[in-house]
Design a protein around this motif. Sequence first.
Motif, PDB file in Angstrom:
ATOM      1  N   MET A   1       1.033  -1.187  -0.389  1.00  0.00           N
ATOM      2  CA  MET A   1       0.399  -0.841  -0.248  1.00  0.00           C
ATOM      3  C   MET A   1       0.744   1.213   0.007  1.00  0.00           C
ATOM      4  N   SER A   2       0.491   1.902  -1.065  1.00  0.00           N
ATOM      5  CA  SER A   2       1.474   3.369  -1.493  1.00  0.00           C
ATOM      6  C   SER A   2       0.880   4.140   0.299  1.00  0.00           C
ATOM      7  N   MET A   3       1.728   5.558   0.838  1.00  0.00           N
ATOM      8  CA  MET A   3       1.076   6.224   1.586  1.00  0.00           C
ATOM      9  C   MET A   3       2.272   7.563   1.590  1.00  0.00           C
ATOM     10  N   THR A   4       1.717   8.232   1.593  1.00  0.00           N
ATOM     11  CA  THR A   4       2.963   9.455   1.991  1.00  0.00           C
ATOM     12  C   THR A   4       2.576  10.091   3.189  1.00  0.00           C
ATOM     13  N   ILE A   5       3.798  10.449   3.548  1.00  0.00           N
ATOM     14  CA  ILE A   5       3.331  10.289   5.451  1.00  0.00           C
ATOM     15  C   ILE A   5       4.252  12.572   5.220  1.00  0.00           C
ATOM     16  N   MET A   6       4.017  13.310   5.953  1.00  0.00           N
ATOM     17  CA  MET A   6       4.332  14.814   6.221  1.00  0.00           C
ATOM     18  C   MET A   6       5.014  14.336   7.413  1.00  0.00           C
ATOM     19  N   SER A   7       6.058  15.351   8.223  1.00  0.00           N
ATOM     20  CA  SER A   7       7.307  15.262   8.745  1.00  0.00           C
ATOM     21  C   SER A   7       7.124  16.529   9.376  1.00  0.00           C
TER      22      SER A   7
ATOM     23  N   THR B   1       8.076  16.107   3.108  1.00  0.00           N
ATOM     24  CA  THR B   1       6.598  15.140   2.671  1.00  0.00           C
ATOM     25  C   THR B   1       7.598  13.924   2.209  1.00  0.00           C
ATOM     26  N   ASN B   2       7.445  12.800   2.118  1.00  0.00           N
ATOM     27  CA  ASN B   2       7.759  11.063   2.199  1.00  0.00           C
ATOM     28  C   ASN B   2       7.374  10.090   1.661  1.00  0.00           C
ATOM     29  N   VAL B   3       7.406   9.661   0.717  1.00  0.00           N
ATOM     30  CA  VAL B   3       6.642   8.707  -0.396  1.00  0.00           C
ATOM     31  C   VAL B   3       6.375   7.457   0.602  1.00  0.00           C
ATOM     32  N   SER B   4       6.029   6.338   1.088  1.00  0.00           N
ATOM     33  CA  SER B   4       6.245   5.110   1.698  1.00  0.00           C
ATOM     34  C   SER B   4       5.924   4.031   0.376  1.00  0.00           C
ATOM     35  N   LEU B   5       6.684   3.652   0.055  1.00  0.00           N
ATOM     36  CA  LEU B   5       6.558   2.422  -0.936  1.00  0.00           C
ATOM     37  C   LEU B   5       6.223   0.823  -0.657  1.00  0.00           C
ATOM     38  N   CYS B   6       6.144   0.837   0.607  1.00  0.00           N
ATOM     39  CA  CYS B   6       6.148  -0.714   1.790  1.00  0.00           C
ATOM     40  C   CYS B   6       6.149  -1.775   0.586  1.00  0.00           C
ATOM     41  N   ASP B   7       7.424  -2.430   0.467  1.00  0.00           N
ATOM     42  CA  ASP B   7       7.961  -3.183   0.006  1.00  0.00           C
ATOM     43  C   ASP B   7       7.235  -3.124  -1.701  1.00  0.00           C
ATOM     44  N   GLY B   8       7.614  -1.843  -2.639  1.00  0.00           N
ATOM     45  CA  GLY B   8       7.074  -1.607  -3.129  1.00  0.00           C
ATOM     46  C   GLY B   8       5.900  -2.013  -4.102  1.00  0.00           C
TER      47      GLY B   8
ATOM     48  N   ALA C   1      24.301  17.913  -7.418  1.00  0.00           N
ATOM     49  CA  ALA C   1      23.212  18.542  -6.938  1.00  0.00           C
ATOM     50  C   ALA C   1      22.826  19.276  -5.568  1.00  0.00           C
ATOM     51  N   GLY C   2      23.064  19.086  -4.128  1.00  0.00           N
ATOM     52  CA  GLY C   2      22.807  19.683  -3.671  1.00  0.00           C
ATOM     53  C   GLY C   2      22.039  18.195  -2.585  1.00  0.00           C
ATOM     54  N   LEU C   3      22.406  16.868  -2.808  1.00  0.00           N
ATOM     55  CA  LEU C   3      21.432  15.831  -2.078  1.00  0.00           C
ATOM     56  C   LEU C   3      23.119  15.248  -1.939  1.00  0.00           C
ATOM     57  N   GLU C   4      22.830  15.314  -0.470  1.00  0.00           N
ATOM     58  CA  GLU C   4      23.933  14.716   0.799  1.00  0.00           C
ATOM     59  C   GLU C   4      23.460  13.357   0.945  1.00  0.00           C
ATOM     60  N   ILE C   5      24.128  12.227   0.810  1.00  0.00           N
ATOM     61  CA  ILE C   5      24.146  11.378   1.212  1.00  0.00           C
ATOM     62  C   ILE C   5      24.631  10.342   1.846  1.00  0.00           C
ATOM     63  N   SER C   6      24.679   9.603   2.306  1.00  0.00           N
ATOM     64  CA  SER C   6      25.161   9.111   3.504  1.00  0.00           C
ATOM     65  C   SER C   6      25.719   7.579   2.909  1.00  0.00           C
ATOM     66  N   ALA C   7      26.849   7.131   2.943  1.00  0.00           N
ATOM     67  CA  ALA C   7      26.999   5.427   2.226  1.00  0.00           C
ATOM     68  C   ALA C   7      26.409   4.290   2.354  1.00  0.00           C
TER      69      ALA C   7
ATOM     70  N   ILE D   1      10.417   7.128  -0.026  1.00  0.00           N
ATOM     71  CA  ILE D   1      11.562   7.775  -0.133  1.00  0.00           C
ATOM     72  C   ILE D   1      11.475   9.427  -0.392  1.00  0.00           C
ATOM     73  N   ARG D   2      12.501  10.677   0.076  1.00  0.00           N
ATOM     74  CA  ARG D   2      11.344  12.094   0.420  1.00  0.00           C
ATOM     75  C   ARG D   2      11.600  12.513  -0.963  1.00  0.00           C
ATOM     76  N   LEU D   3      10.130  13.317  -1.633  1.00  0.00           N
ATOM     77  CA  LEU D   3      10.081  13.716  -3.263  1.00  0.00           C
ATOM     78  C   LEU D   3      11.265  14.644  -2.718  1.00  0.00           C
ATOM     79  N   ASP D   4      12.014  15.795  -1.861  1.00  0.00           N
ATOM     80  CA  ASP D   4      12.607  16.482  -2.814  1.00  0.00           C
ATOM     81  C   ASP D   4      14.074  15.403  -3.522  1.00  0.00           C
ATOM     82  N   ASP D   5      14.470  14.554  -2.372  1.00  0.00           N
ATOM     83  CA  ASP D   5      15.395  13.515  -3.124  1.00  0.00           C
ATOM     84  C   ASP D   5      15.067  13.107  -4.353  1.00  0.00           C
ATOM     85  N   LEU D   6      14.155  12.643  -4.517  1.00  0.00           N
ATOM     86  CA  LEU D   6      13.277  12.106  -5.992  1.00  0.00           C
ATOM     87  C   LEU D   6      13.854  13.381  -6.962  1.00  0.00           C
ATOM     88  N   ASP D   7      13.311  13.711  -6.561  1.00  0.00           N
ATOM     89  CA  ASP D   7      13.167  15.094  -7.159  1.00  0.00           C
ATOM     90  C   ASP D   7      14.832  15.300  -8.554  1.00  0.00           C
ATOM     91  N   ILE D   8      15.508  15.315  -7.259  1.00  0.00           N
ATOM     92  CA  ILE D   8      16.705  15.857  -7.173  1.00  0.00           C
ATOM     93  C   ILE D   8      17.390  14.744  -7.940  1.00  0.00           C
TER      94      ILE D   8
END
Length: 134
Positions: A1-7, A15-22, A56-62, A76-83
């Motif tokens: 089930m897909s769910m959008t989470i605001m935090s 805004t995060n988009v939760s894919l929940c096991d795809g 591009a401005g997105l620092e991601i840990s290893a 995945i955060r929508l901001d991250d997905l956009d970048i």
Amino acid sequence: MSMTIMSKTHGQWRTNVSLCDGETERGERMRWNLRMKAAELGVWKSTEMRRRLAEAGLEISAGKMSALWTGTPTSIRLDDLDIICHVLDCEPNELLIREPEAVAARRPAKEKISIVGGQIITPRLGRIRSLPPA
């Protein structure tokens, strides 16, 4: 089930988009296509992709980059997905690909309907209840 989470973090709504096991809201499986889209641009290693994202401005840990690179993320955060889409010059639907055939294969077979004494009997899930005393 897909769910959008605001935090709210540091006074900013994210805004995060939760894919929940795809799986999507309609039960369709999603395939994460990051490696193929990166390969189309000649990016073959996660370290190269991580470097481009940082530029591009997105620092991601290893660790997070490894999870994005090797499997389907649970969210995945929508901001991250956009970048990521900007760096790969693609749209989100090119990274998240629906696979309705995979969902159809996972669905249980429909129960058979029986006709007994002229009545149609359809099996129901749930607890079997006895009749109340007469």
